[in-house]
Write a protein that holds these residues in place. Structure first.
Motif, mmCIF file in Angstrom:
data_model
loop_
_atom_site.group_PDB
_atom_site.id
_atom_site.type_symbol
_atom_site.label_atom_id
_atom_site.label_comp_id
_atom_site.label_asym_id
_atom_site.label_seq_id
_atom_site.Cartn_x
_atom_site.Cartn_y
_atom_site.Cartn_z
ATOM 1 N N ASP A 64 0.850 -1.327 5.293
ATOM 2 C CA ASP A 64 0.590 -0.678 6.659
ATOM 3 C C ASP A 64 1.451 -0.819 7.693
ATOM 4 O OD1 ASP A 64 -1.208 1.101 5.094
ATOM 5 O OD2 ASP A 64 -2.700 -0.268 5.455
ATOM 6 N N THR B 53 -1.937 -4.283 2.689
ATOM 7 C CA THR B 53 -2.845 -3.587 2.112
ATOM 8 C C THR B 53 -3.849 -4.533 1.121
ATOM 9 O OG1 THR B 53 -1.439 -2.766 0.302
ATOM 10 C CG2 THR B 53 -1.671 -1.314 2.249
ATOM 11 N N GLU B 54 -4.786 -4.331 0.895
ATOM 12 C CA GLU B 54 -5.632 -4.937 -0.397
ATOM 13 C C GLU B 54 -4.637 -5.182 -1.579
ATOM 14 O OE1 GLU B 54 -8.028 -7.780 -1.201
ATOM 15 O OE2 GLU B 54 -8.206 -6.697 0.578
#
Length: 303
Positions: free
Chosen positions: A50, A59-60
């Motif tokens: 991001d 991000t995850e």
């Protein structure tokens, strides 16, 4: 499909959390870095980062991919190292055979010690084997190299094998300590003509058997064999028991058996060859590394 360069670029951005700092770290300009990260995300179909004008965050899925990317590059580096070592002969498998008498010669332990120091990733397989079977085993690929005690007697073996000579080891006469010649500094084999000998069977140890016969013939007699022993070190027990005399390589003097004396022979032909046999054609890098180590061990021993 993504490539290693894209993985390295992604790891740099993920660790720096800045395209500017990552570009500086990678010594590239920022636009191609951004393009490669976008291409990576498009290939995966997943947003890994991001970013806005001020911040970059993972991000995850990006956190998970970072772990996997590091593992992939680590495995690639390990594979590169392993392949490079194998090509240079510093890793791989080496099957080595040697005769029992060689185990008493310092060249064997010195070579293995030096090999372990310079190429610890070589997997070594050791086996005892008489000289003649070693020639056949090297040719067939059963073993890679062999410490042998003679030159090949068959032309096919002589053409197919490389022989690196390590030593021409003097032969001694092992006598019972009470023998009339046991305290002599040296002797001629003719001085024991007519006395009984103990020796290994010729079908097991043709080299030493034939050498005794040749030396005795040169001295004008044929040796009388009273008893045989399967292993060369077993001859010494028979000598200590007064059963006969034995011709042995000088390195076996390290066996300090009560009742046995060792006397050098005065004869330029009283020696036993020590050499390493390997295939002439297409030697593996690990074999070439071993042969180089043998040469260095020979120099270290002053042979």
């Amino acid at each position: 499909m993504f490539d290693f360069r894209q993985l390295r670029y992604f790891i740099a951005v993920a660790e720096e959390l800045s395209f500017t700092r990552a570009a500086q770290r990678l010594h590239i300009s920022q636009p191609p870095l951004s393009q490669q990260i976008q291409a990576l995300e498009q290939d995966l179909g997943i947003r890994l980062l991001d970013r806005d004008k001020r911040n970059v965050t993972l991000t995850e899925p990006g956190r998970l991919f970072l772990e996997q990317a590091r593992q992939i590059l680590a495995m690639a580096d390990d594979a590169r190292i392993r392949v490079t070592e194998a090509a240079a002969g510093f890793s791989g498998q080496l099957r080595l055979a040697y005769t029992v008498s060689v185990s008493f010669h310092p060249a064997l332990p010195q070579t293995l010690l030096l090999l372990g120091q310079r190429a610890p990733n070589i997997r070594l397989w050791l086996s005892e084997m008489y000289t003649e079977p070693q020639f056949a085993a090297v040719r067939s690929g059963q073993i890679d190299v062999g410490f042998v005690r003679d030159v090949p007697s068959h032309e096919d073996d002589a053409r197919a094998l490389r022989l690196d000579i390590i030593d021409r080891e003097p032969l001694l006469l092992a006598l019972p300590s009470g023998h009339r010649l046991a305290d002599r500094p040296s002797l001629e084999l003719g001085e024991v003509a007519g006395e009984p000998f103990v020796i290994q069977p010729r079908e097991l140890a043709a080299t030493l058997y034939d050498r005794l016969v040749r030396l005795a013939s040169k001295a004008g007699f044929h040796p009388v064999v009273r008893q045989q022993a399967q292993q060369i070190n077993g001859l010494l027990a028979l000598v200590a028991a007064g059963i006969g005399l034995a011709l042995i390589p000088a390195s076996m003097q390290v066996v300090k058996l009560a009742g046995v004396s060792y006397v050098p022979l005065v004869d330029p032909d009283a020696y036993l060859l020590l050499a390493v046999a390997s295939r002439t054609e297409n030697p593996a890098p690990v074999v070439l590394q071993f042969l180089e180590t043998v040469t260095d061990a020979k120099k270290a021993l002053g042979l």
